[in-house]
Write an enzyme that holds these catalytic residues in place. Sequence first.
Site, PDB file in Angstrom:
ATOM      1  N   LEU A  15      38.571   2.872 140.396  1.00  0.00           N
ATOM      2  CA  LEU A  15      37.222   3.397 140.643  1.00  0.00           C
ATOM      3  C   LEU A  15      37.095   4.809 140.084  1.00  0.00           C
ATOM      4  O   LEU A  15      36.200   5.097 139.285  1.00  0.00           O
ATOM      5  CB  LEU A  15      36.925   3.390 142.158  1.00  0.00           C
ATOM      6  CG  LEU A  15      35.609   4.032 142.591  1.00  0.00           C
ATOM      7  CD1 LEU A  15      34.405   3.197 142.131  1.00  0.00           C
ATOM      8  CD2 LEU A  15      35.542   4.181 144.126  1.00  0.00           C
TER       9      LEU A  15
ATOM     10  N   GLU B 186      41.336   7.972 148.582  1.00  0.00           N
ATOM     11  CA  GLU B 186      40.455   7.006 149.266  1.00  0.00           C
ATOM     12  C   GLU B 186      39.346   7.731 150.054  1.00  0.00           C
ATOM     13  O   GLU B 186      38.934   7.297 151.126  1.00  0.00           O
ATOM     14  CB  GLU B 186      41.265   6.041 150.120  1.00  0.00           C
ATOM     15  CG  GLU B 186      42.242   5.278 149.228  1.00  0.00           C
ATOM     16  CD  GLU B 186      42.687   3.943 149.751  1.00  0.00           C
ATOM     17  OE1 GLU B 186      41.946   3.346 150.548  1.00  0.00           O
ATOM     18  OE2 GLU B 186      43.760   3.491 149.324  1.00  0.00           O
TER      19      GLU B 186
HETATM   20  N1  CAA Z   1      29.606  -0.552 152.874  1.00  0.00           N
HETATM   21  C1  CAA Z   1      28.652  -1.243 152.207  1.00  0.00           C
HETATM   22  N2  CAA Z   1      27.768  -0.654 151.376  1.00  0.00           N
HETATM   23  C2  CAA Z   1      27.854   0.675 151.221  1.00  0.00           C
HETATM   24  C3  CAA Z   1      28.828   1.457 151.904  1.00  0.00           C
HETATM   25  C4  CAA Z   1      29.728   0.789 152.748  1.00  0.00           C
HETATM   26  N3  CAA Z   1      30.677   1.453 153.411  1.00  0.00           N
HETATM   27  N4  CAA Z   1      28.669   2.756 151.538  1.00  0.00           N
HETATM   28  C5  CAA Z   1      27.644   2.795 150.679  1.00  0.00           C
HETATM   29  N5  CAA Z   1      27.158   1.534 150.488  1.00  0.00           N
HETATM   30  C6  CAA Z   1      26.029   1.136 149.666  1.00  0.00           C
HETATM   31  C7  CAA Z   1      24.736   1.800 150.191  1.00  0.00           C
HETATM   32  O1  CAA Z   1      24.179   1.031 151.222  1.00  0.00           O
HETATM   33  C8  CAA Z   1      23.891   1.833 148.946  1.00  0.00           C
HETATM   34  O2  CAA Z   1      23.329   0.573 148.711  1.00  0.00           O
HETATM   35  P1  CAA Z   1      21.745   0.318 148.901  1.00  0.00           P
HETATM   36  O3  CAA Z   1      21.075   1.225 147.928  1.00  0.00           O
HETATM   37  O4  CAA Z   1      21.589  -1.137 148.601  1.00  0.00           O
HETATM   38  O5  CAA Z   1      21.444   0.676 150.322  1.00  0.00           O
HETATM   39  C9  CAA Z   1      24.909   2.069 147.837  1.00  0.00           C
HETATM   40  O6  CAA Z   1      26.172   1.640 148.337  1.00  0.00           O
HETATM   41  C10 CAA Z   1      24.994   3.520 147.422  1.00  0.00           C
HETATM   42  O7  CAA Z   1      25.427   4.249 148.544  1.00  0.00           O
HETATM   43  P2  CAA Z   1      25.031   5.746 148.821  1.00  0.00           P
HETATM   44  O8  CAA Z   1      23.578   5.948 148.581  1.00  0.00           O
HETATM   45  O9  CAA Z   1      25.550   6.100 150.169  1.00  0.00           O
HETATM   46  O10 CAA Z   1      25.838   6.492 147.653  1.00  0.00           O
HETATM   47  P3  CAA Z   1      26.250   7.990 147.494  1.00  0.00           P
HETATM   48  O11 CAA Z   1      26.178   8.367 146.063  1.00  0.00           O
HETATM   49  O12 CAA Z   1      25.497   8.856 148.473  1.00  0.00           O
HETATM   50  O13 CAA Z   1      27.834   7.992 147.807  1.00  0.00           O
HETATM   51  C11 CAA Z   1      29.796   8.150 149.124  1.00  0.00           C
HETATM   52  C12 CAA Z   1      28.376   7.586 148.954  1.00  0.00           C
HETATM   53  C13 CAA Z   1      30.152   7.825 150.556  1.00  0.00           C
HETATM   54  C14 CAA Z   1      29.878   9.633 148.921  1.00  0.00           C
HETATM   55  C15 CAA Z   1      30.726   7.418 148.112  1.00  0.00           C
HETATM   56  O14 CAA Z   1      30.454   7.809 146.795  1.00  0.00           O
HETATM   57  C16 CAA Z   1      32.187   7.636 148.420  1.00  0.00           C
HETATM   58  O15 CAA Z   1      32.751   6.996 149.307  1.00  0.00           O
HETATM   59  N6  CAA Z   1      32.860   8.523 147.634  1.00  0.00           N
HETATM   60  C17 CAA Z   1      34.295   8.656 147.714  1.00  0.00           C
HETATM   61  C18 CAA Z   1      34.942   7.713 146.749  1.00  0.00           C
HETATM   62  C19 CAA Z   1      36.352   7.385 147.125  1.00  0.00           C
HETATM   63  O16 CAA Z   1      36.690   7.160 148.282  1.00  0.00           O
HETATM   64  N7  CAA Z   1      37.192   7.281 146.116  1.00  0.00           N
HETATM   65  C20 CAA Z   1      38.531   6.883 146.316  1.00  0.00           C
HETATM   66  C21 CAA Z   1      39.074   6.357 145.044  1.00  0.00           C
HETATM   67  S1  CAA Z   1      40.122   5.012 145.248  1.00  0.00           S
HETATM   68  C22 CAA Z   1      41.626   5.634 145.653  1.00  0.00           C
HETATM   69  O17 CAA Z   1      41.823   6.760 145.986  1.00  0.00           O
HETATM   70  C23 CAA Z   1      42.626   4.572 145.693  1.00  0.00           C
HETATM   71  C24 CAA Z   1      44.008   4.905 145.410  1.00  0.00           C
HETATM   72  O18 CAA Z   1      44.456   4.721 144.310  1.00  0.00           O
HETATM   73  C25 CAA Z   1      44.910   5.276 146.545  1.00  0.00           C
END
Ligand code: CAA
Length: 382
Positions: free
Chosen positions: A126, A364
């Site tokens: 991602l 994450e």
């Molecule tokens: N479940 C289902 N749908 C979700 C959701 C969830 N938990 N969170 C968001 N969505 C959906 C929303 O409902 C929205 O859809 P709709 O328009 O249909 O309603 C869509 O996704 C967009 O969501 P947001 O408007 O909330 O988006 P945002 O730009 O405000 O971002 C955020 C939200 C929470 C900040 C998100 O970008 C986020 O979690 N960022 C962090 C990313 C992350 O955790 N990265 C980790 C990388 S992976 C990793 O680290 C793995 C590794 O290798 C160890």
Amino acid sequence: MVDFDFTEEQLMIKEAARDFADKELVVGAAERDEKEQFPFEQVRKMAELGFMGMMVPPEHGGAGLDTVSYVLALEEISRGDASAGVIMSVNNSLVCWGLEKFATPAQKEKYLNALASGRLLGAFCLSEPEAGSDAVNQRTTATRDGDIFILNGTKNFITNGANADVLLVMATTDRTKGAKGVSAFIVESKFPGVSVSKKEHKLGIRSSDTAQITFENCRVPKANLINEEGFGFKFAMMTLDGGRIGIAAQAIGIARASLDASLKYVKERKAFDKFLHEFQAIQFKLADMHTNIEAAHLLALNAALKKDRGERFTKEAAMAKLFASKVAVDCALEAIQIHGGYGYLKDFPVERYLRDAKITEIYEGTSEIQRMVIAREVLDLR
Ligand code: CAA
């Protein structure tokens, strides 16, 4: 609320993981960390124990267990070696779970069976150079050409990246649509156009592999699209909800290791003619560490139970990760303080615990992102 009544099966799993961690992970963890050596042999044995696809049903190669068992096992594995913990967490939470939930029968047959049984290793792609916390800002493109999608772009900080056989890749199929223009693909690392462009050297979890992956005109069959076009961001967010329970469990394992090392040390080391454990200043530190670990454990179990019951658990997973990761860092720091000068040396494991703990506040979803997720739910802004 948390149900404390673990089943016999859950307790057996925990015991098996504990035994494995003590016999196979603790020894050698420091050397693997020093040499940045991927624990191939240990991961193979973890697969034999069913730990690489714990929540996948047996018909798809997994152990068919619940998330509570997963938390109990992952805590123990991470207590033994946090690098093995993240390898296990990514394969289970970020790769197998999403395939189990959303892949077609053909995709499951082709990929899930092998991933869940540990014959293949998975990674979740991602993050990008300019899309970390702001995960919607995907720059990797997937351009449709008949029955093929052509992927171009770079993915950063990919756990298992250099050793993975199967990559779940988020890419934008329509940038004008923002989150709704992101799609998810199953990409084999041997597909032409996939390359490991950089292997990272890290502060902690050094025996896990973290890599940058580049896609250059990589042709992915439409049959490898997960669900439908535009589903990729939701897929990633739902997957990460479960992933955060895994990282909470990893953090708790590191915190427990820090406490265990401290308990051992305070009974062996004397100062001013008394054992360290006789000093109230030390006792209070141990009491705080133990209390916080228990609280983190309960938060992780609470999130796991909700997930197992099919309830929404986004907030609970974020709370568990936020709290457990802080507890891991705090406990590791206290463990170093208790060890004094020795805690700062490589001769004792506690300096590694601190290095391993720090990443749990970052990957994450950083602690700041977890607070955003929790606040949105508390304020009912979703
Ligand atoms: N479940 C289902 N749908 C979700 C959701 C969830 N938990 N969170 C968001 N969505 C959906 C929303 O409902 C929205 O859809 P709709 O328009 O249909 O309603 C869509 O996704 C967009 O969501 P947001 O408007 O909330 O988006 P945002 O730009 O405000 O971002 C955020 C939200 C929470 C900040 C998100 O970008 C986020 O979690 N960022 C962090 C990313 C992350 O955790 N990265 C980790 C990388 S992976 C990793 O680290 C793995 C590794 O290798 C160890």
